[in-house]
Each structure stands twice: as C-alpha cells, then as structure tokens.
Design an enzyme around this catalytic site. Structure first.
Site: not given
Ligand code: GAR
Length: 221
Positions: A115, A117
């Site tokens: 994952n 985060h």
């Molecule tokens: C990412 O920045 C990731 O760190 C976060 O969602 C975003 C997705 O961006 N993840 C979380 O918050 C998980 N808890 P993306 O769809 O542009 O890759």
C-alpha cells in the site's frame, strides 16, 4: 544493442478507487521496461474511477465491484476476494484504494499486498493527512510504502518520500509534491518485490535478506 526478451513473472493486481496517477506511473514504467511485472487486472470499487480508463487505454483487463451495490459489507469483501483469488496473483498493489480490507483478505494474501499512504507512517494514519499535518507542528510530510497487515496503515514499513513543509503550503500544494514523490517510491518498491529483494517475513520487512528496522527514506531534492 537489442534488449533480450524477458518474460515478467510477477503477476500483479492493482486496486484503485480514483484518479489513478500511481497506476499511470506503474503502467508507464512497465511499457518502458523498467518494471518487470504483468498487470493481470485493475479492480475498482468505484465505477467512476478515472484509473479504469487509464487501464483500458493500456489494454489491461478491468473490473468494477461497486461498493454501493452491496447491502452487506461482508458480501462486498467476499466478492473482491473471490475475484482476486481465482487469478492467483503474486502481488496486490493498493494504489489509492479507499476501502479498508477485511482481516480475512489480509490473511489470505499475507506478504503479497503493498500500500501507499500519504503520510510519514506511523504518523497520521487514516484520512485527510494533508490538512492534519498542516494543523500540526510537524516539519515534514510525505508518503510511505508498506506491507499490508490486518491493522489499518500499520504494516511493516518499506520506503518513504519526505518533503519539508513550507510556510505557504496548503493541502493542494503539499499533495502535489507528495504525489510527485509517490511516483518515484512506489515503482521502486514494486521493482524490489518483483526482483525478489523485498519480502515480509514474521511481520517484518526484509530487503535483500536484511531485516529493516526503519524505512528507507528518499528526500525531496
Ligand atoms: C495517493 O496519493 C495515495 O497515497 C492515497 O490516495 C492517492 C491516490 O492517488 N492513498 C490513500 O490515501 C490510502 N489510504 P492516485 O489515484 O492519483 O494514484
């Protein structure tokens, strides 16, 4: 000189919920031969996730399991698990997947789920990390790649990207910098996994056979 034809052996399923910039980086690196994995499915819980379009443009099979079509959470989790289990992937990559995985799922695919985060874990687990860090006294923010275990955002850490918080930062500006870093660290960790250098053993991260007591850190330059 022509590169030898290599067959990627790590079959991966990517789980998304949204825009999919991390997915796009992974797709781009596969196309440019920098990431030796084969994506066998991109799965989304959200039918509107733009990441699904990105996968389709790259000819990757997609599947939507719409969370809101289920009256019972357990049935949703079962459906996600069954769809993944039958494809028997070597790796599951959560790339902006915003559903909490069931304990059963984490157990079934133990050591195979990564994952990313948006915080310097163990700080700021959960949502709204950009807003929360700006309201704190922290000097730095960033993002963390980690193995997934049953406890939310608590699995063994692998790699972090770190950026100093600036006086004129707001959540959007900070997010832009952090995501720029995510696009560097996530493919790096996935490559280590695919090359057999990265493992989770007894609840700890091993990199090249060595137990990691703290994550590697890539600083913003
Ligand atoms: C990412 O920045 C990731 O760190 C976060 O969602 C975003 C997705 O961006 N993840 C979380 O918050 C998980 N808890 P993306 O769809 O542009 O890759």
């Amino acid at each position: 000189m022509k590169k030898p034809d290599t067959v990627p052996t790590t079959s991966a399923i990517i789980l998304i919920s949204g825009y999919g910039t991390n997915l796009q980086t992974i797709l781009d690196q596969i196309i440019s031969d920098q990431l030796p994995i084969k994506i066998i499915l991109v799965l989304s819980d959200n039918p509107k996730a733009y990441g699904i379009e990105r996968a389709k443009k790259s000819g990757i099979p997609t599947k939507i399991i719409n969370y809101h079509n289920f009256t019972n959470k357990a049935d949703f989790h079962q459906s996600v698990k069954n769809s993944i289990k039958k494809l028997d992937p070597s790796l599951i990559v959560l790339a902006g997947y915003m559903r909490i995985l069931s304990r059963d799922f984490c157990h079934q695919f133990k050591g195979k789920i990564l994952n990313i985060h948006p915080s310097l874990l163990p700080k700021l687990k959960g949502l709204n990390t950009y807003q929360r860090v700006l309201e704190s006294d922290d000097e730095y923010h960033g993002s963390t790649v980690h193995f997934v275990t049953e406890e939310l955002d608590s699995g063994p850490l692998i790699l972090q990207y770190r950026t100093r918080i600036r006086p004129d930062d707001n959540p959007e500006r900070l997010k832009k910098r952090v995501q720029h870093g995510e696009h560097q660290i996530y493919p790096m960790a996935i490559r280590w996994f695919a090359e057999g250098l990265l493992k989770m053993v007894d609840g700890e991260t091993l990199l090249m056979g060595k137990r990691m007591t703290r994550p590697k850190v890539l600083e913003e330059t």
